[in-house]
Design a protein around this motif. Structure first.
Motif, mmCIF file in Angstrom:
data_model
loop_
_atom_site.group_PDB
_atom_site.id
_atom_site.type_symbol
_atom_site.label_atom_id
_atom_site.label_comp_id
_atom_site.label_asym_id
_atom_site.label_seq_id
_atom_site.Cartn_x
_atom_site.Cartn_y
_atom_site.Cartn_z
ATOM 1 N N ALA A 152 78.841 -66.238 29.779
ATOM 2 C CA ALA A 152 78.186 -67.102 30.771
ATOM 3 C C ALA A 152 77.974 -68.523 30.254
ATOM 4 O O ALA A 152 77.609 -69.407 31.024
ATOM 5 N N ILE A 153 78.228 -68.760 28.962
ATOM 6 C CA ILE A 153 78.039 -70.091 28.394
ATOM 7 C C ILE A 153 79.070 -71.050 28.975
ATOM 8 O O ILE A 153 80.257 -70.743 29.044
ATOM 9 N N SER A 154 78.599 -72.220 29.400
ATOM 10 C CA SER A 154 79.517 -73.192 29.992
ATOM 11 C C SER A 154 79.562 -74.505 29.225
ATOM 12 O O SER A 154 80.292 -75.420 29.588
ATOM 13 N N GLY A 155 78.822 -74.617 28.145
ATOM 14 C CA GLY A 155 78.826 -75.851 27.371
ATOM 15 C C GLY A 155 78.238 -75.612 26.003
ATOM 16 O O GLY A 155 77.693 -74.542 25.715
ATOM 17 N N ASP A 156 78.353 -76.624 25.127
ATOM 18 C CA ASP A 156 77.860 -76.470 23.761
ATOM 19 C C ASP A 156 76.355 -76.222 23.713
ATOM 20 O O ASP A 156 75.861 -75.494 22.850
ATOM 21 N N GLN A 157 75.595 -76.810 24.642
ATOM 22 C CA GLN A 157 74.157 -76.625 24.630
ATOM 23 C C GLN A 157 73.785 -75.177 24.901
ATOM 24 O O GLN A 157 72.847 -74.642 24.307
ATOM 25 N N GLY A 158 74.533 -74.514 25.797
ATOM 26 C CA GLY A 158 74.267 -73.107 26.079
ATOM 27 C C GLY A 158 74.442 -72.250 24.846
ATOM 28 O O GLY A 158 73.643 -71.329 24.599
#
Length: 208
Positions: A152-158
């Motif tokens: 479900a991660i969509s970016g580095d922050q996730g």
């Protein structure tokens, strides 16, 4: 503890190297008589992972020669999360109990540290990340109960948020150096007294 034999190693080697400069892929740059991007592969080659997966794009390194299944991330809008998703989806299809995610631009990672991460994973719900004592970072291990969270991660922050909430295994900061820029590589060469101060990136600068 999750066994190494039940874990899939995912080596992330797909990146634009934009901060490094016009050298193609930074992973091809020499470091201690070996391409930068092969150090982790060689350091972990004796660990009996269930499978080794390298997610690549433009680098010329032959990860297959080191026992990796090679996946090509050709998405023009790719980020690190897209490469992670490719690897985790493959690991899930292999019925892995966990994934160990490592970065190809971290050439000082050791097998002993990876075993410590494995020892700290007490269930398939585990998230175990490396730390220099200040902040968590890869390499990181995710038990299969967390695969949906990783996908479900969509970016580095996730990704940062997920490992921030996990367990952290502290090691020497020098082991967790990642090479993003020419200056990072030069500093690492100085740190370990590398014998190639005049390498391809310096030659490129001289030609300019």
């Amino acid at each position: 503890m999750i066994a190494v034999e039940d874990t899939v190693l995912i080596l992330l080697a797909a990146g634009r190297s934009e901060r490094f400069g016009d050298v193609g892929s930074k992973l091809d740059q020499p470091f201690l008589s070996r391409p930068l991007g092969l150090h982790v592969a060689v350091a972990l080659e004796d660990m009996p992972f269930k499978r080794r997966i390298a997610v690549v794009d433009g680098c010329r390194l032959d990860y297959a020669q080191h026992g990796f299944t090679v996946l090509h991330n050709e998405d023009p809008d790719r980020d690190m999360a897209s490469s992670v998703r490719m690897g985790v989806e493959c690991a899930r299809a292999l019925d892995a109990h966990a994934v160990l995610i490592a970065l190809a631009d971290m050439p000082r990672v050791t097998a002993s540290h990876i075993y410590r991460l494995m020892d700290a994973a007490d269930s398939e719900d585990a998230v175990v990340a490396s730390s220099d004592g200040v902040s968590p970072r890869p390499p990181a291990l995710f038990g299969r109960a967390r695969f949906d969270d990783v996908l479900a991660i969509s970016g580095d922050q996730g990704a940062r948020d997920l490992i921030q909430a996990g367990r952290h295994v502290v090691t020497n900061a020098a082991e967790l150096i990642d090479v993003d820029t020419r200056e990072d590589l030069k500093e690492l060469q100085r740190l370990v007294h590398a014998p190639e101060p005049l390498n391809r990136m310096d030659s490129h600068a001289i030609r300019k």
